[in-house]
Design an enzyme around this catalytic site. Structure first.
Site, mmCIF file in Angstrom:
data_model
loop_
_atom_site.group_PDB
_atom_site.id
_atom_site.type_symbol
_atom_site.label_atom_id
_atom_site.label_comp_id
_atom_site.label_asym_id
_atom_site.label_seq_id
_atom_site.Cartn_x
_atom_site.Cartn_y
_atom_site.Cartn_z
ATOM 1 N N CYS A 144 -37.688 43.637 -18.056
ATOM 2 C CA CYS A 144 -36.856 44.590 -18.793
ATOM 3 C C CYS A 144 -37.559 45.035 -20.084
ATOM 4 O O CYS A 144 -38.456 45.849 -20.031
ATOM 5 C CB CYS A 144 -35.470 44.013 -19.043
ATOM 6 S SG CYS A 144 -34.255 45.331 -19.269
ATOM 7 N N HIS A 148 -33.814 42.735 -13.874
ATOM 8 C CA HIS A 148 -33.937 41.303 -14.186
ATOM 9 C C HIS A 148 -34.019 40.493 -12.896
ATOM 10 O O HIS A 148 -32.999 40.050 -12.386
ATOM 11 C CB HIS A 148 -32.727 40.828 -15.002
ATOM 12 C CG HIS A 148 -32.684 41.396 -16.381
ATOM 13 N ND1 HIS A 148 -33.276 40.778 -17.449
ATOM 14 C CD2 HIS A 148 -32.125 42.526 -16.857
ATOM 15 C CE1 HIS A 148 -33.080 41.506 -18.528
ATOM 16 N NE2 HIS A 148 -32.383 42.573 -18.201
ATOM 17 N N GLU A 154 -34.756 37.587 -12.504
ATOM 18 C CA GLU A 154 -34.315 36.192 -12.711
ATOM 19 C C GLU A 154 -32.876 35.962 -12.270
ATOM 20 O O GLU A 154 -32.479 34.822 -12.046
ATOM 21 C CB GLU A 154 -34.515 35.772 -14.164
ATOM 22 C CG GLU A 154 -33.605 36.429 -15.195
ATOM 23 C CD GLU A 154 -34.167 37.721 -15.792
ATOM 24 O OE1 GLU A 154 -34.979 38.395 -15.124
ATOM 25 O OE2 GLU A 154 -33.767 38.064 -16.933
#
Ligand code: GLN
Length: 547
Positions: A388, A519, A521
């Site tokens: 990001c 993102h 993650e």
């Protein structure tokens, strides 16, 4: 299907003892027994979602598939249960009151007096039941944020009491407590747990199971003491000592027969658990062949004297998942980018790392230091992964130092920069003009097309993927072509080609330099590591740091 069952997990004594991991672990165990399980988090604050809170207040903001900005515990649930959870599974006091007030304004209470009790707890229960239906869950785990005895979460405990009264055989109460060992005494003290249990009794609730967190395992004497004073069977006092990895927790609980115990309390048939894959994963987490040093570069988040690594929890877990799947360990170092602004010679410390990761972020603090670290990673060919803001700053670095756009910047920091290569998205501009900040970023999962013959396409092994977002800025469309012509590859784009979702350098010029506007993650799971984290860790493993 039998009537759905509900397990409330509440915390006694103090916060920060791992209620989220405990709730997730209970879920993982029941799921491994073949019970369809979902998990709900209730946070007591007034904020309608976690998105408006400073990370130092609340750790990471975890974004759900549908875009709701939630607490990091939702990330733990998704990782331990390997499911995507919808926004109905997360609520705050603000969210609950907002709904009660909306319904009152719509005359949905038909003119009667709308009261804090029972109308607020009833709205809590309505949401819990809707979450159960949405997931078609046999077991619903509800984690109540905060600590027993606080004023803030009392209405949620009242909801638990009301549900227990309605469905006496279908509700279990688990209390997670803390058993301190004061250093001057050197002995485990159970009194705080006894007090917490009394507090719970005072709101009409009784724990069925007590999880006793402590630095070391509980001895029999302490177990019996807690059982006697807290009105719980001794075998239902479970010792929860500190562990090497959070992923150990379900295995430890199951060793103590937690799953069967919960089945007994809830009147569910006992079933064998299947934690084979989980166990194999935990083994891999611990038995990596060698250790890779990964630098996480960003501004530091301090709470008083403490650095809050909670802010990056999903990133950290994603790195661990990828490392475990490749049979390596990772050692993370949190490096303060502001240090590089004060003393650029400090950048040299980066040469000792196998890989550099820049996570998401906002605002100007530490940004020039991050850009300097990215220059270092690019020039010294150290594997780099930007998430990001980490992607936006990678684009800025390239624009300034390779493409010749001197003074390139993001509009987030300098709207008047000579080259605004990262600009606010048009729809965001309108929202900002109206001061409309809450829940208004580009949030949640969107599709992303991958271009052939790119690092990203190769890593994913797919032509299109879906990833979760949380941002207001984008690569300025005016610079897409200009930067591409100078060698920056936009390997992932939105299906309408408007938004640049992944930027990378070609493999021929750099071993791994990838940034994502989204993102990744939020989608990595222990048993399903994320392809881009995998690719980053693989590249890191192939890099030789210079000492
Ligand atoms: N501040 C940047 C934006 O709003 C990046 C956000 C992030 O890293 N989550 O676009």
């Amino acid at each position: 299907m039998e009537a759905p069952k509900y397990i409330f997990v509440v915390g006694g004594v103090m916060s920060g003892i791992g209620k989220g991991v405990a709730s997730s672990s209970i879920g993982a165990i029941l799921q491994s027994k073949g019970y369809k399980t979902t998990a709900i988090k209730i946070d007591p604050y007034i904020n309608v979602d976690a998105g408006t809170m400073n990370p130092t207040e609340h750790g990471e903001v975890f974004v759900l598939d549908d875009g709701y900005e939630t607490d990091q515990d939702m990330g733990n649930y998704e990782r331990f249960l390997n499911v995507d959870l919808p926004s109905i599974n997360y609520m705050t006091t603000g969210r609950v009151y907002q709904e009660v007030i909306r319904r009152e304004r719509n005359l949905e209470y038909k003119g009667r007096n709308v009261q804090v009790v029972p109308d607020v707890p009833q709205e809590v229960l309505r949401r819990i039941k809707e979450a159960q239906k949405t997931a078609n869950a046999e077991v619903v785990i509800i984690e109540v944020g905060g600590t027993i005895g606080e004023y803030e979460n009392i209405l949620f405990l009242e909801a638990a009491r009301m549900l227990k009264q309605e469905l006496p055989n279908d509700v279990a109460m688990v209390m997670l407590s803390y058993v301190p060992i004061p250093s001057n005494i050197g002995e485990m003290k159970t009194k705080p747990t006894q007090h917490a249990s009394r507090e719970l009794n005072s709101v009409g609730l009784q724990a069925d199971i007590i999880l006793a967190r402590a630095a070391v395992p509980l001895d029999l004497k302490r177990k019996e003491k807690i059982a006697l004073f807290c009105n719980v069977r001794p075998e239902r006092v479970i010792s929860a000592p500190d562990v090497e990895s959070i992923y150990d927790v379900p295995l430890n609980y199951e060793k103590d027969g937690m799953g069967d115990m919960l089945c007994d309390v809830l009147g569910l048939p006992r079933r064998a658990s299947d934690l084979k894959e989980w166990t194999a994963f935990v083994e891999k987490v611990k038995n990596g062949s060698r250790t890779l040093d990964i630098a996480v570069v960003g501004k530091y988040f301090m709470s008083g004297e403490y650095v809050l690594s909670d802010v990056y929890i999903s990133v950290i877990e994603s790195i661990k998942h990828a490392a475990a799947s490749q049979g390596v360990r990772v050692k993370l170092a949190y490096l303060d980018s502001e240090e590089y602004e004060r003393d650029p010679s400090k950048l040299e410390e980066l040469r000792a790392y196998h890989g550099i990761l820049v996570p998401g972020g906002f605002g100007s603090r530490g940004v020039e230091g991050v850009v300097a670290a990215i220059t270092y990673a690019r020039e010294k060919k150290i594997p780099y992964f930007g998430l990001c803001y980490g992607m936006q700053l990678m684009v800025i670095e390239y624009a300034r130092n390779v493409a010749g756009f001197t003074g390139a910047h993001t509009a987030e920091i300098n709207k008047e920069a000579p080259h605004v290569v990262i600009d606010i998205m048009p729809e965001q501009k309108e929202k900002m003009a109206k001061g409309d900040y809450g829940g208004t970023m580009r949030l949640g999962a969107y599709p992303c097309k991958l271009h052939p013959d790119t690092v990203a396409r190769e890593a994913y092994g797919a032509d299109e993927v879906r990833e979760r977002h949380r941002h207001r800025y984008e690569v300025n469309p005016d610079y897409i072509l200009k930067l591409s012509e100078k060698g920056l590859v936009f390997s992932g784009v939105s299906p309408d080609n408007r938004l640049m979702e992944i930027a990378e350098l070609p493999k021929s010029t750099h071993p791994f330099m990838v940034g994502t506007q989204f993102h990744p993650e939020f989608l990595s799971r222990p048993l399903r590591p994320h392809p881009l984290f995998n690719a980053f860790i693989k590249a890191a493993g192939e890099h030789t740091p210079s000492k």
